[in-house]
Write a protein that holds these residues in place. Sequence first.
Motif, PDB file in Angstrom:
ATOM      1  N   GLU A  24       0.837  -1.206   0.000  1.00  0.00           N
ATOM      2  CA  GLU A  24       0.000   0.000   0.000  1.00  0.00           C
ATOM      3  C   GLU A  24       0.866   1.248   0.000  1.00  0.00           C
ATOM      4  OE1 GLU A  24      -3.301   1.822  -0.508  1.00  0.00           O
ATOM      5  OE2 GLU A  24      -3.632  -0.162   0.290  1.00  0.00           O
ATOM      6  N   GLY A  62      -4.144   2.427  -4.273  1.00  0.00           N
ATOM      7  CA  GLY A  62      -4.441   0.999  -4.222  1.00  0.00           C
ATOM      8  C   GLY A  62      -5.886   0.681  -3.876  1.00  0.00           C
ATOM      9  N   ASP A  63      -6.633   1.646  -3.382  1.00  0.00           N
ATOM     10  CA  ASP A  63      -8.041   1.416  -3.057  1.00  0.00           C
ATOM     11  C   ASP A  63      -8.892   1.449  -4.318  1.00  0.00           C
ATOM     12  OD1 ASP A  63      -7.347   1.281  -0.397  1.00  0.00           O
ATOM     13  OD2 ASP A  63      -8.450   3.090   0.206  1.00  0.00           O
ATOM     14  N   LYS A  64      -9.860   0.558  -4.406  1.00  0.00           N
ATOM     15  CA  LYS A  64     -10.744   0.521  -5.575  1.00  0.00           C
ATOM     16  C   LYS A  64     -11.705   1.710  -5.595  1.00  0.00           C
ATOM     17  CE  LYS A  64     -10.618  -4.447  -6.204  1.00  0.00           C
ATOM     18  NZ  LYS A  64     -11.408  -5.682  -6.243  1.00  0.00           N
TER      19      LYS A  64
END
Length: 114
Positions: free
Chosen positions: A67, A93-95
């Motif tokens: 991350e 990295g978060d959708k």
Amino acid sequence: KVSAKGHDGATHEYEGVDLASLLTKAGAPQTGDLRGKSMSLCVVAEGSDAYRAAFSLAELDADFAAESVLVADTADGKDLGPNQGPLRLVVPGDKRQGRWVRLLKAVSVVNVGP
């Protein structure tokens, strides 16, 4: 620098400082020191609009996860502007951008363990 899709769905290039670097300078446990009771430490980011997002300290450590969280001050070479900055978290990295805290005013390390 990181490239990531913003709330508008377009890809932008954000520049700033890696959150893990700031946490290291602040004395938060990192790498080899992150074990045992330190595993219950969380990082809470808060915007001036009272929006908050949380991360486990481990997910921000390179030994545990890939991350990358950026404390950004520019997007596409320009200041973020009054509705987004002067600082904001960017979590490529978060959708979804649910932890992209705009108007960032504070980052705290809290213990959620016993």
